[in-house]
Each structure stands twice: as C-alpha cells, then as structure tokens.
Design a protein around this motif. Structure first.
Motif, mmCIF file in Angstrom:
data_model
loop_
_atom_site.group_PDB
_atom_site.id
_atom_site.type_symbol
_atom_site.label_atom_id
_atom_site.label_comp_id
_atom_site.label_asym_id
_atom_site.label_seq_id
_atom_site.Cartn_x
_atom_site.Cartn_y
_atom_site.Cartn_z
ATOM 1 N N GLU A 155 0.770 -1.122 0.110
ATOM 2 C CA GLU A 155 -0.012 -0.056 -0.287
ATOM 3 C C GLU A 155 0.828 1.243 -0.090
ATOM 4 O O GLU A 155 0.349 2.236 -0.713
ATOM 5 C CB GLU A 155 -0.919 0.168 1.454
ATOM 6 N N GLU A 156 2.223 1.226 0.746
ATOM 7 C CA GLU A 156 3.011 2.276 0.724
ATOM 8 C C GLU A 156 3.527 2.705 -0.880
ATOM 9 O O GLU A 156 3.950 3.693 -1.263
ATOM 10 C CB GLU A 156 3.952 2.228 1.650
ATOM 11 N N TYR A 157 3.736 1.571 -1.511
ATOM 12 C CA TYR A 157 4.242 1.498 -2.854
ATOM 13 C C TYR A 157 3.210 2.256 -3.920
ATOM 14 O O TYR A 157 3.536 3.201 -4.480
ATOM 15 C CB TYR A 157 4.694 0.322 -3.280
ATOM 16 N N LEU A 158 1.976 1.862 -3.528
ATOM 17 C CA LEU A 158 0.922 2.080 -4.155
ATOM 18 C C LEU A 158 0.606 3.643 -4.054
ATOM 19 O O LEU A 158 0.399 4.618 -4.890
ATOM 20 C CB LEU A 158 -0.330 1.470 -4.118
ATOM 21 N N ALA A 159 0.752 4.031 -2.837
ATOM 22 C CA ALA A 159 0.584 5.465 -2.494
ATOM 23 C C ALA A 159 1.595 6.373 -3.043
ATOM 24 O O ALA A 159 1.269 7.495 -3.513
ATOM 25 C CB ALA A 159 0.579 5.776 -0.979
ATOM 26 N N THR A 160 2.898 5.736 -3.112
ATOM 27 C CA THR A 160 3.845 6.402 -3.871
ATOM 28 C C THR A 160 3.780 6.573 -5.170
ATOM 29 O O THR A 160 3.941 7.722 -5.718
ATOM 30 C CB THR A 160 5.435 5.940 -3.367
ATOM 31 N N ALA A 161 3.397 5.764 -6.031
ATOM 32 C CA ALA A 161 2.934 5.742 -7.331
ATOM 33 C C ALA A 161 1.763 6.679 -7.744
ATOM 34 O O ALA A 161 1.779 7.498 -8.545
ATOM 35 C CB ALA A 161 2.611 4.364 -7.813
ATOM 36 N N GLU A 162 0.577 6.803 -6.658
ATOM 37 C CA GLU A 162 -0.073 7.837 -6.923
ATOM 38 C C GLU A 162 0.383 9.455 -6.636
ATOM 39 O O GLU A 162 -0.044 10.400 -7.476
ATOM 40 C CB GLU A 162 -1.248 7.612 -5.902
ATOM 41 N N ALA A 163 1.330 9.387 -5.837
ATOM 42 C CA ALA A 163 1.906 10.787 -5.499
ATOM 43 C C ALA A 163 2.840 11.052 -6.725
ATOM 44 O O ALA A 163 2.712 12.270 -7.103
ATOM 45 C CB ALA A 163 2.914 10.729 -4.256
ATOM 46 N N GLN A 164 3.278 10.149 -7.416
ATOM 47 C CA GLN A 164 4.125 10.369 -8.661
ATOM 48 C C GLN A 164 2.912 10.974 -9.877
ATOM 49 O O GLN A 164 3.167 11.981 -10.376
ATOM 50 C CB GLN A 164 4.751 9.226 -9.165
ATOM 51 N N ARG A 165 1.779 10.414 -9.840
ATOM 52 C CA ARG A 165 0.689 10.741 -10.828
ATOM 53 C C ARG A 165 0.152 12.317 -10.421
ATOM 54 O O ARG A 165 0.149 12.872 -11.235
ATOM 55 C CB ARG A 165 -0.233 9.809 -10.763
ATOM 56 N N SER A 166 0.183 12.494 -9.109
ATOM 57 C CA SER A 166 -0.240 13.853 -8.587
ATOM 58 C C SER A 166 0.848 14.892 -9.152
ATOM 59 O O SER A 166 0.542 16.081 -9.537
ATOM 60 C CB SER A 166 -0.275 13.691 -6.939
ATOM 61 N N VAL A 167 2.240 14.803 -8.861
ATOM 62 C CA VAL A 167 3.222 15.512 -9.407
ATOM 63 C C VAL A 167 3.182 15.673 -10.859
ATOM 64 O O VAL A 167 3.084 16.623 -11.416
ATOM 65 C CB VAL A 167 4.543 14.955 -9.014
ATOM 66 N N HIS A 168 2.741 14.706 -11.645
ATOM 67 C CA HIS A 168 2.615 14.661 -12.777
ATOM 68 C C HIS A 168 1.715 15.498 -13.405
ATOM 69 O O HIS A 168 1.848 16.357 -14.207
ATOM 70 C CB HIS A 168 2.529 13.284 -13.571
ATOM 71 N N ILE A 169 0.515 15.463 -12.781
ATOM 72 C CA ILE A 169 -0.744 16.219 -13.174
ATOM 73 C C ILE A 169 -0.623 17.686 -12.847
ATOM 74 O O ILE A 169 -0.964 18.522 -13.570
ATOM 75 C CB ILE A 169 -1.901 15.608 -12.532
ATOM 76 N N ALA A 170 -0.109 17.974 -11.646
ATOM 77 C CA ALA A 170 0.218 19.302 -11.324
ATOM 78 C C ALA A 170 1.417 19.867 -12.198
ATOM 79 O O ALA A 170 1.035 21.319 -12.394
ATOM 80 C CB ALA A 170 0.953 19.082 -9.742
ATOM 81 N N LEU A 171 2.428 19.211 -12.491
ATOM 82 C CA LEU A 171 3.541 19.867 -13.657
ATOM 83 C C LEU A 171 2.447 20.364 -14.892
ATOM 84 O O LEU A 171 2.869 21.118 -15.366
ATOM 85 C CB LEU A 171 4.446 19.033 -13.710
ATOM 86 N N VAL A 172 1.881 19.465 -15.358
ATOM 87 C CA VAL A 172 1.129 19.570 -16.394
ATOM 88 C C VAL A 172 0.294 20.886 -16.497
ATOM 89 O O VAL A 172 0.103 21.577 -17.391
ATOM 90 C CB VAL A 172 0.096 18.217 -17.159
#
Length: 354
Positions: A155-172
């Motif tokens: 679950e920590e790994y999946l949370a980190t993957a979602e955090a990466q998507r959040s950074v990706h979306i924020a940058l876009v």
C-alpha cells in the motif's frame, strides 16, 4: 474423528490467519447526486470517459503539447517522484520475500593445533575440519504478521505511485496555466500596440486640427491622455510577458524552444470538450485522494502486524551437507550431516514495546 484436530491444525499453519481490521472506506462529505434544476442544464457524459482523457488529447495546441513534453523530461521533482516509486517497490519486494523460505549454501574449513593438555587423546596434534552444507530457514506465518507487513509495504508503494501521478498532473497543469497566460498577454500586447498606433494617429490629426483652429486644446490633451494610457498598457503587458516567460523556463527546466509550431488564438478551441454534470465519485480518482487511501490501508495493515506480534512465532531451520577431517573425504560415504531446529518464541514480557 481423530483426524479432524490434526487437519484443523495443518490448515491453520499452512493457511494462516489475518488480524488486519476490516477496512471501511470513509464516507465522502459530498453530494451523491448532481443538483437538478434549470441552472444546471442537462447532465451529459460519464465520469469514466472524462477520467480516461489524457493530457495529449485534452490540450489541442501543438506548441503547448511540445512544452509539456519538455517539462516532463526535465523536471527534477518528477524524477525524484519516480525514484521514490522505485524505492518503495524495492521495499515491497524485500518485505514480501519474508513469506518464502530462505535457502543458502556454504562451505568452509578449519585447521588448528591443540597442545597435549587440551587434546582428548593426550597428545598434541593438528586437527582439520571441512564442511559443505545447504541451509533452509522459514517462519510459519500463522497469525499473518509477515503478510500484514507485506500488505502495508504494498500500500505504501501504491501510495507513492499515486503521489508520482499527482506531481505529473500538477506539472502539466502548471505548464498549461503559464503557457495560456503567456499567450494571452502576447495577444493583449498586440492589441495594445495596434491601439497605441491608432491613438497616435488620432493625436496627430487632432493636433493638426488644433493648429488650424478646428479643435480645442482640451481635445488635444484628451487624445494625448489616451496615448499615454495605451503606452502604459504596452509596458505592463511587456513586463507580464517577460514574467510568464521566466515562469515557463522554470517549469521547463530549459529555455523556451524556438521551433514551437504555430497555434491559434488562446481560446477554448485549444481545449477538448469536457462533459458537464460529471458524477461526484469522479473525485475518488484524484491521485492525492487515492494516495491518502492507500496510506490509510497501509496503516490498517500495520495494525494487523502489531496484533500478530502478541502471539507466538514459529520458525523452522534446517541444514544438510557433508563434513570430514580430510578435504578429499568431504563427499565420501558416511560423511553426511544434517540438523533440524524448530523454534517457538512466545512473548511474555517486553516492557511495553509491543
């Protein structure tokens, strides 16, 4: 009838149990249905189709798509987020490996001289011992402690993957916002320059009229005021364009490319049509919300591991190999050895650690 307790014990040992609390998703503090009424219009589209819309399809401006691509390649925060995902993926693999037996092989030798008073034979001499063995160690996860820790790491790994998507979306989103502001100010500057040129011609005409007595001094001053206002607006938009360019360079991590393709005016035509009346549960697809839920699930799994720590742990350790006092007799008949060491650890007093 005698086999039933044995069958139950084997099923308990092999299958194990879980002490993770039952997870119940918290109720979202939002309305379950879209408001109805004349002010809201007709509900169209679906949440699934809107969520699957990529940024390449949403932004139709080719220049913007190129800038976003450059930002995604150069952004250091996004690189750090990707490395964090790899790190938590590795931690999950490490934790999950405890569910399986560990097998190791080893070989060694020892030579020592014993004096006569320490030798069992009463004579001094040199003793040799050579050994090669294969060892297996395994902990029976009867109460689900290891599985709970593995679930928490997942679950920590999946949370980190979602955090990466959040950074990706924020940058876009940041690149798109800066780009549209940059283009909008460029359009405003072009309009202001055209207005300034028009006001200058009007001022020249009114000044000529005042010289021949067909216009008053008040008309000249009003025309000059309009020219000054347009000049001020031009300076304002020139500064805003420079600020927007600096913001874009910061987001891109490089200079703005000089080979940007031509694009139209910065209006809604540069964006894909987005359906109105999307369901409220679309919010559950936000990466930050999904990351928070994964962390909640990880904490929930850690509770199961903490509960299991109060119960006994069973570990099995065994080894088999060969040993001899001579190196050439290491694999001869009769040199085999083996050991088996089951162990049960029952916590009795830990001074409050558990």
């Amino acid at each position: 009838m005698r086999l039933k307790p044995l069958t139950l014990a084997v099923a308990l040992v092999l299958g194990g149990c879980s002490l993770i609390p039952d997870y119940e998703r918290p109720e979202a503090p939002i309305a379950a249905a879209w408001p109805q009424g004349a002010a809201y219009g007709t509900v169209q589209g679906s949440g699934s189709s809107a969520a699957e819309l990529s940024w390449q399809a949403f932004f139709r401006d080719p220049a913007l798509r190129q800038l976003i691509g450059v930002a995604l390649d150069n952004n250091r925060d996004l690189r750090q987020a990707a490395l964090n995902v790899e790190a938590y993926r590795a931690l999950h693999r490490i934790q999950r490996s405890e569910l399986f037996p560990t097998i190791d092989a080893g070989a060694g030798g020892q030579r020592q001289r014993l004096p006569a008073d320490l030798s069992p034979t009463g004579e001094s001499g040199i003793q040799s011992q050579y050994e090669a063995s294969l060892g297996v160690a395994y902990e029976l996860d009867v109460f689900g402690r290891i599985r709970s820790l593995s679930r928490a790491a997942l679950e920590e790994y999946l949370a980190t993957a979602e955090a990466q998507r959040s950074v990706h979306i924020a940058l876009v989103g940041d690149v798109a916002t800066a780009y549209f502001g940059w283009r909008s100010n460029q359009t405003q500057l072009e309009l202001t320059e055209a207005t300034l040129e028009s006001y200058r011609k009007s001022l020249a005409l009114i000044t000529s009229s005042a010289e021949v007595g067909t216009a008053s001094e008040l008309d000249v001053r009003q025309a000059r005021t309009l020219v000054d206002q347009a000049r001020t607006q031009k300076a304002l938009f020139t500064r805003l364009i420079a600020e927007d360019g600096n913001a874009l360079r910061l987001l891109l991590g490089s200079d703005i490319p000089t080979d940007l393709p031509e694009s139209g005016k910065p209006d809604m035509a540069l964006l894909a049509e987005f359906p109105a009346g999307l369901p409220a549960d679309l919010l559950l697809r936000r990466p930050d919300i999904r990351a928070a839920e994964h962390r909640l699930l990880a904490t929930n799994a850690n509770i199961g591991a903490a509960r299991a720590a109060f119960f006994p742990s069973i570990s099995l350790t065994g080894a088999a190999g060969t040993a001899s006092s001579e190196l050439d007799g290491l694999f001869e008949g009769g040199s085999g050895l083996w050991s088996f060491a089951p162990r049960i650890n029952i916590p009795l007093f830990t001074a409050g650690r558990l």
